[in-house]
Design a protein around this motif. Sequence first.
Motif, PDB file in Angstrom:
ATOM      1  N   GLN A 220      68.432  39.095  70.421  1.00 45.46           N
ATOM      2  CA  GLN A 220      69.261  37.889  70.548  1.00 45.46           C
ATOM      3  C   GLN A 220      70.255  38.029  71.689  1.00 45.46           C
TER       4      GLN A 220
ATOM      5  N   GLU B   5      70.305  35.458  74.998  1.00 50.65           N
ATOM      6  CA  GLU B   5      71.541  34.736  75.298  1.00 50.65           C
ATOM      7  C   GLU B   5      72.051  35.081  76.688  1.00 50.65           C
TER       8      GLU B   5
ATOM      9  N   SER C 103      58.848  35.145  62.347  1.00 51.31           N
ATOM     10  CA  SER C 103      59.955  34.201  62.202  1.00 51.31           C
ATOM     11  C   SER C 103      61.078  34.527  63.178  1.00 51.31           C
TER      12      SER C 103
ATOM     13  N   GLU D 290      60.672  35.759  66.173  1.00 54.44           N
ATOM     14  CA  GLU D 290      60.261  35.259  67.486  1.00 54.44           C
ATOM     15  C   GLU D 290      60.442  33.747  67.572  1.00 54.44           C
ATOM     16  N   ARG D 291      60.096  33.022  66.525  1.00 59.11           N
ATOM     17  CA  ARG D 291      60.282  31.560  66.557  1.00 59.11           C
ATOM     18  C   ARG D 291      61.754  31.214  66.769  1.00 59.11           C
ATOM     19  N   ARG D 292      62.631  31.919  66.082  1.00 61.29           N
ATOM     20  CA  ARG D 292      64.067  31.648  66.230  1.00 61.29           C
ATOM     21  C   ARG D 292      64.533  31.986  67.642  1.00 61.29           C
TER      22      ARG D 292
ATOM     23  N   ARG E  15      62.773  32.131  70.401  1.00 59.77           N
ATOM     24  CA  ARG E  15      62.215  31.204  71.390  1.00 59.77           C
ATOM     25  C   ARG E  15      63.091  29.962  71.534  1.00 59.77           C
ATOM     26  N   GLY E  16      63.727  29.579  70.440  1.00 61.05           N
ATOM     27  CA  GLY E  16      64.612  28.425  70.505  1.00 61.05           C
ATOM     28  C   GLY E  16      65.898  28.697  71.259  1.00 61.05           C
ATOM     29  N   LEU E  17      66.249  29.967  71.436  1.00 60.51           N
ATOM     30  CA  LEU E  17      67.466  30.354  72.141  1.00 60.51           C
ATOM     31  C   LEU E  17      67.205  30.757  73.580  1.00 60.51           C
TER      32      LEU E  17
ATOM     33  N   GLU F  26      64.155  28.469  79.426  1.00 64.07           N
ATOM     34  CA  GLU F  26      62.815  28.054  79.819  1.00 64.07           C
ATOM     35  C   GLU F  26      62.256  29.039  80.844  1.00 64.07           C
TER      36      GLU F  26
ATOM     37  N   TRP G 202      56.674  35.826  76.912  1.00 64.17           N
ATOM     38  CA  TRP G 202      56.550  36.558  75.650  1.00 64.17           C
ATOM     39  C   TRP G 202      55.196  37.266  75.665  1.00 64.17           C
TER      40      TRP G 202
END
Length: 357
Positions: free
Chosen positions: A198, A202, A226, A228-230, A232-234, A237, A241
């Motif tokens: 994370q 960031e 799960s 990785e999904r979280r 990817r949202g942070l 662009e 991965w």
Amino acid sequence: MGKVLLVSKPLAPPWNDSSKNLARDVALGMRRHTPLALSDDEGSLSLPRGRVEPVYRGAGRFSPGLTAQLRVLRRLATGPRADLWHFFFAPNPKSSHAGRALSALRRVPTVQSVCSRPRVVTPGLFFADRTVVLSRHAERALHEAGISESRVTRIPPAVPSLAPLTPEARRAARAHFGLGDAPVVVFPGDLELGDGAQRMVEAAGRLRADATLVMACRAKTPGAASAERRLRGLAPEGTRWVGETERIHDLLGCADVVCLPSLDLYGKMDLPLVLLEAMWLARPVVVLEGSPAEELAEDDGAFACPPHALAEALDGLLDDDDARARRGASARRVAQERYEPRAMVDAYESLYDELLR
């Protein structure tokens, strides 16, 4: 000299687990003592001397299952006697109690290599005659928990030498991963363990606009998907991965910077082997102040920065070709001087000598 039984996960491919890679390199490098290595039933490991014992059925999972653990316990309880047992696993109640009981029953001296500092140091779980830690961070934690200095030895890890990529190989590696000529930062850490992933995504959002972050992460637990999904949202662009790759050395070698910004390295080595590999490949390595891996920054082997200044530290390196070249050269020099397998194995064999007198 003595026969040393290396009690580890199966010493067999895939070589993507730091503790079994450590055990493998100790077995391959022994010159005075005779290694007895636990492997699979597929003939995956060959030793120049010593014996490979096919205790496991297949290479197994990240953590061996109950049946595999029982086979190892049976080997310890009833198998041919070795002169010394060397364990490679994190302290935990079941394994530690079994190791203590069986070594007392068979009157065998013991060594335990603890690759990662436990989050909570419970002295009763450190059963071996000598505990080997890999970092000053872990050494200090064990002493502060009341474990006698005479029972703790620090032996840093090592990796086989790697040659830096040639310009042609670097271009080919970038083409393979679809990276082009943009500045590249590689994160070779865990998705679901620790705090590094994370912090990395960031910080990537604050890097220069043309920088590419590559997340090279192996799933260790069911929670990886799960996580990785979280993440990817942070992530910004353009983040790549790549998951687990057999061409990790090519990926490290074509990076501009390799970064593992984890304060908590639970689940990885205190001095992660992937960072030692990056150092051998003459890549600038960035870690955090206050982490076990900060030790790599001694003599400019890596660059340690405060957590809040991560993006600024990365941008500073990405903007300065000369600084990256100097950092990479220093990293390789420190790897050659401190993290070379011959010195590591010699240190282990000296410890065996001491315990077998």
